[in-house]
Design a protein around this motif. Structure first.
Motif, short mmCIF file in Angstrom:
data_model
loop_
_atom_site.label_atom_id
_atom_site.label_comp_id
_atom_site.label_asym_id
_atom_site.label_seq_id
_atom_site.Cartn_x
_atom_site.Cartn_y
_atom_site.Cartn_z
N LEU A 690 -4.39 -17.42 -3.71
CA LEU A 690 -2.99 -17.74 -3.32
C LEU A 690 -2.71 -19.11 -3.64
N ARG A 691 -1.30 -19.14 -4.20
CA ARG A 691 -0.91 -20.42 -4.54
C ARG A 691 -0.45 -21.30 -3.39
N LYS A 692 0.06 -22.29 -3.24
CA LYS A 692 0.20 -23.21 -1.86
C LYS A 692 1.45 -22.36 -1.28
N ASP A 693 2.59 -22.16 -2.16
CA ASP A 693 3.80 -21.35 -1.62
C ASP A 693 3.23 -20.11 -1.43
N GLU A 694 2.71 -19.41 -1.88
CA GLU A 694 2.34 -17.92 -1.24
C GLU A 694 1.37 -18.07 -0.04
N LYS A 695 0.53 -19.15 -0.10
CA LYS A 695 -0.17 -19.26 1.48
C LYS A 695 0.83 -19.70 2.44
N ASP A 696 1.77 -20.50 2.37
CA ASP A 696 2.72 -20.77 3.35
C ASP A 696 3.70 -19.84 3.78
N ARG A 697 4.05 -18.99 2.79
CA ARG A 697 4.90 -17.86 3.06
C ARG A 697 4.19 -16.74 3.85
N LEU A 698 2.63 -16.39 3.31
CA LEU A 698 2.16 -15.66 4.02
C LEU A 698 1.90 -15.92 5.62
N ILE A 699 1.55 -17.27 5.86
CA ILE A 699 1.25 -17.56 7.31
C ILE A 699 2.67 -17.58 7.93
N ALA A 700 3.79 -17.98 7.37
CA ALA A 700 4.98 -17.96 7.95
C ALA A 700 5.35 -16.60 8.57
N GLU A 701 5.18 -15.45 7.66
CA GLU A 701 5.54 -14.25 7.94
C GLU A 701 4.54 -13.42 8.83
N CYS A 702 3.34 -13.92 8.60
CA CYS A 702 2.40 -13.15 9.51
C CYS A 702 1.37 -14.51 10.02
N PRO A 703 1.59 -15.05 11.04
CA PRO A 703 0.72 -16.07 11.69
C PRO A 703 -0.77 -15.64 11.90
N HIS A 739 -4.91 -4.62 9.39
CA HIS A 739 -3.71 -4.80 10.37
C HIS A 739 -2.61 -5.35 10.06
N ILE A 740 -2.99 -6.25 9.36
CA ILE A 740 -1.75 -7.29 8.83
C ILE A 740 -1.14 -6.62 7.39
N PRO A 741 0.32 -6.32 7.42
CA PRO A 741 0.44 -5.37 6.43
C PRO A 741 0.37 -6.31 4.93
N GLU A 742 0.85 -7.45 4.92
CA GLU A 742 0.38 -8.21 3.67
C GLU A 742 -0.81 -8.01 3.18
N HIS A 744 -3.09 -5.78 4.00
CA HIS A 744 -3.46 -4.54 3.81
C HIS A 744 -2.85 -4.13 2.24
N ARG A 745 -1.85 -4.55 1.91
CA ARG A 745 -1.30 -4.29 0.66
C ARG A 745 -1.91 -4.96 -0.48
N ARG A 746 -2.40 -6.10 -0.17
CA ARG A 746 -3.24 -6.77 -1.27
C ARG A 746 -4.92 -5.98 -1.45
N PHE A 747 -5.28 -5.48 -0.60
CA PHE A 747 -6.71 -5.01 -0.22
C PHE A 747 -6.55 -3.42 -1.05
N ASN A 748 -5.42 -2.89 -0.93
CA ASN A 748 -5.06 -1.59 -1.71
C ASN A 748 -4.96 -1.89 -3.14
N ALA A 749 -4.30 -3.13 -3.44
CA ALA A 749 -4.09 -3.59 -4.79
C ALA A 749 -5.53 -3.63 -5.46
N VAL A 750 -6.26 -4.49 -4.75
CA VAL A 750 -7.63 -4.79 -5.17
C VAL A 750 -8.69 -3.46 -5.59
N ARG A 751 -8.46 -2.35 -4.41
CA ARG A 751 -9.40 -1.57 -4.74
C ARG A 751 -8.95 -0.50 -5.84
N LYS A 752 -7.60 -0.58 -6.14
CA LYS A 752 -7.15 0.40 -7.34
C LYS A 752 -7.49 -0.37 -8.54
#
Length: 945
Positions: A690-703, A739-742, A744-752
Motif C-alpha cells: 500500500l502507498r500512504k494514500d491507499e493505506k489512509d483510504r483503507l483504514i478510513a473505509e474499514c477501521p 471478512h473485511i471486503p477490501e 478479501h478482494r485483494r486476497f482473491n487477486a493474489v490467489r489468482k
C-alpha cells in the motif's frame, strides 16, 4: 544528424530553436563553422558564439537583457564561471584582450576564457592553462577544440589537437546522409555495404591528393570539380572513371579506354578500387558503381576535398568514420573516440614498456639494437575486437617510433621498416569498420614513413597497395583465432568479405614468424547477461559451454578473456583487454577466473576501476578495469590505481595484491554471528502493498483493517525515509481479515495471480494469499541492510527497525540482532569487503547475504570487544538522531556528512580495526589484504602462490 546544406546557416537555425544543455563536438564544430561563414555582426557575435557551444535559448536571453551579463567592457558579454567576450574596433584586438584580462569582473566572476575579435582578427586565452589562440577570424573554427570546456567537455590534449578529424567527420556525415537521401536504394541493407565502400574510397583519395601520393596536376577534388562543372548530374560518372583508372595498370589503360584526363592518376590496386563481388552478381560489371550526386551533394564533396587532409589522425579518425556509417551511432558523432592515454594503459604494460626498457638497456650497442629490431619485426599485435583499428594504429605508431630510434642509433636513419602491417591483425564484426581499420593502418604506415624516412622514400614505395587482407570481418567468438593469427612458424589463408578481400588463389600470406611473440589487446563489447541478444547468448554458450556450466551471468567481454587464454595455450601470447569491473566482482569472479587460473594463467598487470569516458559533454561512459593475463608467470605483477603503480608478487582476481583465492557464496556464515536473511517477498501483483494514500483510504473505509497494516521498508524507503505499507495477516487472524471486503478482494487477486504464475514458489503459495511467499519476519528489533546503495557513501547505510515494520526483499535483515552487529556492518572494513566481493548494479553496491555477510572474515569477539562495539554503535545512532529529520541519504552524502557523525564512524573503525591487527589500517588495500588472509584461514583454502 544533418544540419542541411552549406548555404544554410546552422547558427541562425539553432538560434530559432530551443538550445540544448549539451552538444557533442561534431555539432559544436558545425555551429562554429556556420558562425565564421556568416557576416560578422559585432553586437550579436558574443551571443552567437555562446549559442554555438550549447547554451540554452533562455541563458542567451538573460545575457542579452543584461540580467546575468557581468561585463564591465564596452561591447562585452561576461558569463560567470565561463567566458568574457568583447568585440571591438578594427585593429584593437590585442588591447581589448588585455583589457579583458585586467578586468576586475573577469576575476571576481571566475571566467575561464577571454576572447576578443573585430571580425578580421581573433584572439583568445585560457586563463587557467595560459594557452592562447591568435588567428584570422575565418580560421577560428580550426581552433574550436580549444573552447570545448565551454560546453562542459573535459578534453585531453590529444582531443584538442584533433580539430581536423572532427571537422572532416562532420562534413563526411553531411555528404553521407545527403547521398542516401538522393539515392534511397543505397540505403537498403543490400546496398549499404556498397555505400560504405564508396566512402572508404573517397577518404583515401582526399588523403592521397594532399600528401602527394597523387602526382602533381592530377588532384582528385580539382578533377571532379573541373569535369563536372555546370553539370553536377555527371559527377558520379567522373568519379567512376577516376576509380576505374586507379584500378587499371598503366600498360592496360589504352586498351581499357581510360579517359585521358584520368590517365595520369596512379595505379592503386589493393582492391581498393576494384569490383565488388555483390555488384558483379547484380550487374555483371567488374566496376564499382558510384551513387548519383545532387548539386548540394557535389558541393559537399568539393568542400570536403578542399580540407587539409595532411592533418588526418588515424588514431581518432577511424572511430569517427565508423560512426558516420552506423545509423545508431550517427546521432552520437564525436563521442566514439578512445583516447590515446587510455589505449596506452593497455599497450604500455602489455609490450611497449618492455620494448622501451630494452632500448634503454641497449644504449648505442649495435648488436643489442639489432637484436631488438629483429625481435620487433616478429612481434604480432592482434585485436580480436578491433573496431576501426584504434589499438592497432597506436601500437604500430609507437613501435615505429622505437624502431626509428634504433635505426638512428645504428646510423641507418633511412632504413625501410621491417615491421609489416600484416603483423597488426584484427577481427571486427561489421565489415565497414574492418575496412576502415585497414585504411587507418595504411595511412599510419605512410605517415610514419614520411616522418622517419622522408616523403620521397615514402612515396616511392607506397603504391600500388598490396592485396593482403589482415583485418578479418566476422564474429570473433565464432572464428578460430589460430587460423587468423596462427602459431609462429606457420602460414595462414584468410578469406575476407570486405572491401579489401582478395581471390582465394592470392590470399595466402607468408607468415613465417618463427620465434615471434604475439600480444592480444583491445576493448571488446561489454554487455551484461540481460542485455545480450540471442546470437550473443549463443556466442557465450559456444565459448564457455565445454568449460563450465556456471557462466550465464558473465558479461559478454569475459568470452574474449577465455578465447585469449585458449589461444595462449597453443602459442606464446599475453593478452590485455579493457573490461567492465563486474568481471572482478561478485559471482563473476568465480565464473571467469576459476577456469583461467586452472588453465595456468595469472594476472600480469591490471588497472583498478577507472572511468573510461568519451567525448560527450554529459560525461557518458562506464567504469572499467584493464586486466593483462599471461601463462608465463611474471616475477612481478604491476597494479595501477589512480596513477599510482604498485609492484607486487601476485594480483588476485579482485585486483588487489593477494593470492588467487576466490570468495564463493556460502549458505552458512564462516563466523559465529547471527544469521542474515533476505527480506520478506510478497509476489502479490501489488495487492498486499500500500502507498500512504491507499493505506489512509483503507483504514478510513474499514477501521478494522488498521490492525493488519504495518510499515513496509526496503532499500529506498530506509535510505530516503519514504513511507510504504503492507497488509500483514497471521494465520490465526485470517478469518477476521477475510471478512473485511477490501482485504478479501485483494486476497482473491493474489490467489489468482499466483495460481497463473509459472514460478513454483508462487504456485506453492496460491492457497495462502494473505501471506508473503517468503516470510522470515520475527518479532523484536532487527537490523536492516539495503541490498542496493550508492558507492559514493563512505559507509554502508544500515539501521534498526522494530517489529511493527516488515522488511521487504529489497533489503537484507538480521532478526533479534545484537547491537555490536550494527557496528560491524557500519564499518569501513565491511564496506570494503562488500565493495570487493559483492556484485554491482551500475555504480551501486548490490549487497548479498551469501557473499557479503556469510563470507565476512572476523576475529572471534571477546565480551570486552562487544562492549566497545556497542558503545560505538550507540554513538553513531545518537549522532544520526541529533540531525533529525535528515534522511540517511542526507547524512551519508560524502560532501555533506555531519562532522559528529563522521567522528563517530572514525571511532568505530578504530575500535574494530584494533581487533584485527592492534592498530588502524593505513589504507583500504591493507584492509583487504588482511581480510583475504583471514578468509583463507577461516575457510581452509590454499592460497595460490
Amino acid at each position: 544528424m544533418c544540419l542541411g546544406p552549406y548555404n544554410k546557416n546552422p547558427v541562425a537555425e539553432q538560434r530559432n530553436a530551443s538550445y540544448r544543455s549539451s552538444m557533442n563536438p561534431v555539432e559544436i564544430e558545425e555551429a562554429v563553422t556556420g558562425l565564421a561563414e556568416e557576416p560578422f555582426d559585432r553586437a550579436e557575435f558574443p551571443f552567437q558564439f555562446l549559442a554555438a557551444f550549447g547554451n540554452k535559448k533562455t541563458t542567451i536571453s538573460r545575457l542579452r537583457k543584461g540580467n546575468t551579463n557581468q561585463s564591465d567592457i564596452a561591447g562585452g558579454v561576461l558569463q560567470r564561471s565561463n567566458i568574457h567576450i568583447a568585440t571591438c574596433d578594427s585593429g584593437t584586438v590585442g588591447q581589448t584582450l588585455t583589457a579583458l584580462r585586467d578586468s576586475p569582473k573577469t576575476g571576481t566572476n571566475k571566467a575561464k576564457f577571454i576572447l576578443a575579435t573585430d571580425g578580421e582578427e581573433f584572439q583568445a586565452e585560457d586563463l587557467i592553462s595560459g594557452e592562447t589562440v591568435a588567428c584570422d577570424f575565418a580560421d577560428f573554427p580550426n581552433h574550436f577544440g580549444f573552447f570545448l570546456p565551454l560546453a562542459g567537455i573535459t578534453t585531453v590534449q590529444q582531443i584538442r589537437e584533433s580539430s581536423f578529424d572532427i571537422r572532416a567527420t562532420s562534413r563526411l556525415n553531411r555528404l553521407y546522409v545527403t547521398l542516401l537521401q538522393d539515392n534511397p536504394e543505397w540505403a537498403s541493407p543490400e546496398r549499404r555495404t556498397d555505400m560504405n565502400h564508396f566512402m572508404a574510397r573517397l577518404i583515401f583519395c582526399f588523403f592521397a591528393e594532399d600528401t602527394d601520393i597523387f602526382h602533381a596536376g592530377y588532384q582528385f577534388t580539382e578533377t571532379v570539380e573541373r569535369m563536372s562543372s555546370g553539370a553536377h548530374e555527371i559527377t558520379h560518372e567522373v568519379i567512376g572513371e577516376l576509380f576505374r583508372a586507379m584500378n587499371t595498370k598503366h600498360a592496360d589503360r589504352t586498351a581499357q579506354g581510360i579517359k585521358t584526363w584520368a590517365g595520369g592518376f596512379p595505379y592503386v590496386n589493393g582492391n581498393l578500387f576494384g569490383g565488388d563481388h555483390a555488384l558483379k552478381k547484380r550487374s555483371g560489371s567488374a566496376e564499382m558503381e558510384v551513387p548519383r550526386f545532387s548539386k548540394i551533394a557535389r558541393s559537399y564533396l568539393i568542400h570536403i576535398g578542399n580540407l587539409d587532409w595532411t592533418k588526418i589522425n588515424p588514431d581518432i579518425f577511424g572511430s569517427m568514420i565508423q560512426a558516420v556509417a552506423d545509423d545508431e551511432e550517427r546521432g552520437a558523432l564525436g563521442m566514439h573516440y578512445t583516447s590515446v592515454p587510455n589505449i596506452l594503459k593497455v599497450l604500455n604494460p602489455l609490450l611497449l614498456d618492455d620494448l622501451r626498457s630494452h632500448l634503454e638497456e641497449a644504449g648505442d650497442n649495435a648488436r643489442k639494437l639489432l637484436n631488438l629490431r629483429n625481435r620487433m619485426a616478429k612481434i604480432r599485435v592482434f585485436d580480436p575486437a578491433c573496431g576501426s583499428g584504434n589499438f592497432l594504429v597506436i601500437a604500430y605508431k609507437e613501435m615505429r617510433e622505437i624502431e626509428a630510434e634504433i635505426n638512428q642509433r645504428r646510423g641507418e636513419p633511412d632504413r625501410k621498416t621491417e615491421m609489416p602491417l600484416t603483423n597488426f591483425r584484427g577481427i571486427e564484426y561489421r565489415s565497414f569498420p574492418a575496412e576502415v581499420a585497414r585504411l587507418a593502418l595504411i595511412i599510419a604506415e605512410y605517415q610514419c614513413d614520411v616522418l622517419y624516412r622522408g616523403q620521397k622514400e615514402a612515396l616511392a614505395e607506397f603504391l600500388p597497395l598490396d592485396s593482403e587482407n589482415w583485418i578479418t570481418s566476422g564474429n570473433a567468438l565464432r572464428l578460430d583465432w589460430l587460423s587468423i593469427c596462427p602459431p609462429t612458424g606457420t602460414g595462414v589463408k584468410v578469406r575476407g568479405d570486405d572491401l579489401f578481400e582478395t581471390p582465394l588463389d592470392q590470399s595466402e600470406i607468408d607468415f613465417e614468424n618463427a620465434g615471434g611473440e604475439t600480444y592480444l589487446c583491445g576493448n571488446p563489447p561489454y554487455l551484461g547477461s540481460l542485455n545480450r541478444n540471442t546470437e550473443q547468448q549463443e556466442d557465450m554458450d559456444r565459448v564457455f559451454g565445454s568449460i563450465s556450466k556456471n557462466y550465464k551471468d558473465l558479461d559478454y567481454v569475459a568470452a574474449w578473456f577465455l578465447k585469449a587464454a585458449q589461444f595462449g595455450l597453443a602459442t606464446k601470447a599475453d593478452a590485455a583487454f579493457v573490461a567492465t569491473k563486474s568481471i572482478c566482482q561478485g559471482e563473476q569472479v568465480e565464473m571467469l577466473w576459476g577456469p583461467l587460473f586452472k588453465m595456468g594463467f595469472s594476472i600480469k598487470f591490471a588497472h583498478r576501476p577507472f572511468h573510461w569516458a568519451n567525448l560527450a559533454s554529459n560525461k557518458a561512459g562506464v567504469t572499467c578495469v584493464i586486466v593483462g593475463i599471461s601463462n608465463d608467470g611474471p616475477e612481478t605483477a604491476l597494479l595501477y590505481d589512480e596513477g599510482a603503480l604498485l609492484e607486487c608478487r601476485n594480483i588476485g582476481p579482485y585486483l588487489i595484491p593477494m593470492s588467487n583465492v576466490i570468495v564463493r557464496k556460502s549458505s552458512q556464515a564462516i563466523h559465529s554471528l547471527s544469521k542474515m536473511d533476505y527480506g520478506n517477498k510478497p509476489t502479490d501483483g501489488g495487492n498486499l502493498i500500500l502507498r500512504k494514500d491507499e493505506k489512509d483510504r483503507l483504514i478510513a473505509e474499514c477501521p478494522d483493517a488498521a490492525k493488519f497494516v504495518r510499515g513496509y521498508m526496503g532499500s529506498q524507503e530506509f535510505i530516503r525515509s519514504t513511507a510504504r505499507y503492507c497488509i500483514w495477516v497471521e494465520d490465526d487472524c485470517l478469518e477476521e481479515a477475510d471478512h473485511i471486503p477490501e482485504l478479501h478482494r485483494r486476497f482473491n487477486a493474489v490467489r489468482k495471480l499466483r495460481s497463473a504464475s509459472v514460478g513454483s514458489q508462487a504456485n506453492a503459495n496460491a492457497s495462502t494469499p494473505h501471506r508473503f511467499v517468503f516470510a522470515p519476519h520475527r518479532s523484536g528489533i532487527a537490523i536492516i541492510i539495503p541490498r542496493v546503495s550508492s558507492e559514493r557513501r563512505p559507509y554502508l547505510p544500515v539501521g534498526f527497525v522494530d517489529d511493527s515494520t516488515i522488511v521487504s526483499d529489497g533489503a537484507a535483515v538480521i532478526y533479534e540482532a545484537e547491537v555490536p552487529l550494527f557496528s560491524i556492518l557500519a564499518s569501513r572494513m565491511h564496506q570494503q569487503w562488500v565493495a570487493t566481493v559483492c556484485s554491482r548494479m551500475r555504480m551501486d553496491y548490490r549487497y548479498s547475504n551469501t557473499l557479503g555477510w556469510n563470507t565476512f572474515p572476523l576475529p572471534k569477539l571477546t565480551e570486552q570487544n562487544k562492549t566497545d562495539l556497542t558503545r560505538c554503535a550507540e554513538n553513531i545512532l545518537l549522532a544520526r538522531e541529533a540531525h533529525f529529520p535528515a534522511t540517511i541519504a542526507d547524512l551519508y552524502d560524502p560532501e555533506a556528512m555531519p562532522e559528529d557523525l563522521r567522528r563517530a564512524h572514525e571511532e568505530n573503525d578504530e575500535v574494530l580495526e584494533r581487533i584485527y591487527i592492534g592498530r588502524r589500517f593505513r589504507n583500504d588495500t591493507e584492509r583487504l589484504e588482511k581480510l583475504f588472509e583471514l578468509y583463507t584461514k577461516m575457510t581452509g583454502k590454499k592460497a595460490a602462490a
